[in-house]
Write an enzyme that holds these catalytic residues in place. Structure first.
Site, PDB file in Angstrom:
ATOM      1  N   ASP A 198       1.587  -3.893  -9.011  1.00  0.00           N
ATOM      2  CA  ASP A 198       1.395  -5.138  -9.739  1.00  0.00           C
ATOM      3  C   ASP A 198       1.808  -5.254 -11.453  1.00  0.00           C
ATOM      4  OD1 ASP A 198       0.586  -5.951  -7.429  1.00  0.00           O
ATOM      5  OD2 ASP A 198      -1.690  -5.773  -7.819  1.00  0.00           O
TER       6      ASP A 198
ATOM      7  N   SER B 148      -3.525 -11.590 -10.389  1.00  0.00           N
ATOM      8  CA  SER B 148      -3.898 -12.432 -11.465  1.00  0.00           C
ATOM      9  C   SER B 148      -4.528 -11.367 -12.480  1.00  0.00           C
ATOM     10  CB  SER B 148      -5.021 -13.343 -11.290  1.00  0.00           C
ATOM     11  OG  SER B 148      -6.179 -12.859 -10.519  1.00  0.00           O
TER      12      SER B 148
ATOM     13  N   ALA C 297      -6.099 -14.581  -4.775  1.00  0.00           N
ATOM     14  CA  ALA C 297      -5.133 -15.024  -3.746  1.00  0.00           C
ATOM     15  C   ALA C 297      -4.062 -13.744  -3.516  1.00  0.00           C
ATOM     16  CB  ALA C 297      -4.154 -16.193  -4.270  1.00  0.00           C
TER      17      ALA C 297
ATOM     18  N   HIS D 255       0.882  -1.055  -0.131  1.00  0.00           N
ATOM     19  CA  HIS D 255       0.046   0.074  -0.119  1.00  0.00           C
ATOM     20  C   HIS D 255       0.722   1.293   0.000  1.00  0.00           C
ATOM     21  CE1 HIS D 255      -4.002  -1.740   0.393  1.00  0.00           C
ATOM     22  NE2 HIS D 255      -3.476  -2.657   0.858  1.00  0.00           N
TER      23      HIS D 255
END
Length: 378
Positions: free
Chosen positions: A166, A121, A117, A28
């Protein structure tokens, strides 16, 4: 006949892959323009693509309901495509908005990145689409550009206000290395992360608690960070110096905002501590920093859950060097740093703790720093 030919009736023009990721430390902090340290997993989203002569974009997932999502490139707009297909459709929408010329395409997706998870993804799906469309249309996008396009797709098309961690991990990571990334300007360097040579293992424990940010919890955390920055008169919490943290916290009246600020500023410091330890050849010593980071995510940022807390507690009791949740939180996965000789015993201890608590059996596997996005075949 390949799966792509079976679905679309034509041979593919190429296959591309983009990985999921684990974040070693720095949670974060990305949307606060701070520091992160992800590495790519060997789990990938794979796109098999063929060109079309019209303006249609057709999307099919091997993990879907068997249907094909079909949309004209000229009709793309936020809300027009929903579900998993919104992620690749959003990438095409951003590329078009940036003035790139795109032709239609048939895309067949497979993925072994666990969904829900906390292993990115969705970013893998976005980045592999961006890379495939870039290559097929001669756009020549760099890893930075692939990541920014993918982040905007998630922010503006899907509606998830994530940072760029990500997408950069999926686009730019390298095998055997962890990515030390400054999310302010995307300055980065690859840091060797050879756990084998050090006699260590980094385990991923997928709690199987499906994390979902759809309830707005992630967006609230981001808004609280922005409120803290505004109250302190800085552009981003990245600009609050660690040495001045106590003074900064004393100026904040809202106890929730105070906790959020404390997490972000101390988490940036933890990233700096971890990179210092890795540069000094002391990978074992990062364990306590990981555990400290989990406590901050649990108590100050409040994004953990009982299952993630149990991973940290049970693995520590079984002799792990350190552990913490990884990813956005509210479920998902934790990472556990262990001596190689005790990896199996620690994994089993976590499984036993889950069974005793009445939780579903977690999935435990080794995290191996792997390659970022790439073309597989021509």
């Amino acid at each position: 006949m390949t799966a792509h030919e079976d679905v679309y009736g034509v041979p593919a023009d190429g296959r591309w892959a983009a990985p999921g990721r684990v974040n070693l430390i720095g949670e974060h902090t990305d949307y606060n323009e701070g520091f992160v340290m992800p590495f790519a997993l060997p789990h990938n989203a794979v796109a098999t693509v063929s060109r079309r002569t019209d303006r249609l974009l057709r999307l099919h997932s091997a993990d879907g309901d068997g249907g094909i999502t079909e949309v004209s490139l000229d009709d793309l707009a936020p809300g027009r495509v929903t579900g998993w297909a919104a992620y690749p459709a959003g990438v095409a929408w951003v590329l078009l908005a940036d003035g790139h010329e795109l032709g239609g395409a048939d895309i067949h997706f497979t993925s072994d990145v666990p969904v829900g998870a906390g292993l990115s993804s969705s970013a893998a799906l976005e980045v592999v689409t961006a890379l495939a469309l870039s290559d097929l249309n001669g756009l020549g996008l760099t890893p930075d550009e692939l990541a920014r396009v993918s982040q905007r797709a998630e922010n503006d098309f899907v509606g998830m206000p994530c940072g760029i961690l990500d997408q950069m991990a999926s686009a730019a990571c390298a095998a055997g290395e962890v990515l030390f990334l400054d999310t302010r300007d995307l300055a980065r360097r690859q840091v060797p992360f050879a756990m084998d040579e050090a006699g260590l293992r980094l385990l991923v424990v997928d709690t199987r608690v499906k994390h979902s940010h759809a309830d707005g919890a992630y967006a609230r955390r981001r808004a609280e960070c922005e409120a803290g920055a505004a109250a302190l008169g800085v552009p981003f919490l990245r600009d609050v110096p660690f040495d001045g943290l106590d003074d900064a916290l004393a100026r904040l009246d809202d106890p929730v905002v105070r906790r959020r600020v404390r997490h972000v500023v101390t988490e940036d410091r933890r990233v700096e501590r971890v990179i210092g330890l890795l540069d000094a050849g002391r990978p074992r010593d990062i364990g306590p920093v990981l555990t400290e980071g989990h406590a901050s995510l649990r108590d100050d940022f409040e994004v953990s859950c009982p299952e993630l807390d149990l991973v940290v507690e049970a693995s520590g009791t079984a002799g792990a060097l350190g552990a913490r949740m990884t990813g956005g939180g509210f479920g998902g996965s934790a990472i556990v740093l262990v001596e190689a000789a005790s990896a199996e015993a620690v994994g089993e201890a976590v499984r036993e703790a889950f069974a005793a608590a009445g939780y579903a059996e977690p999935r435990v596997f080794e995290a191996v720093p792997s390659a970022g996005a790439r073309r597989l075949t021509r």
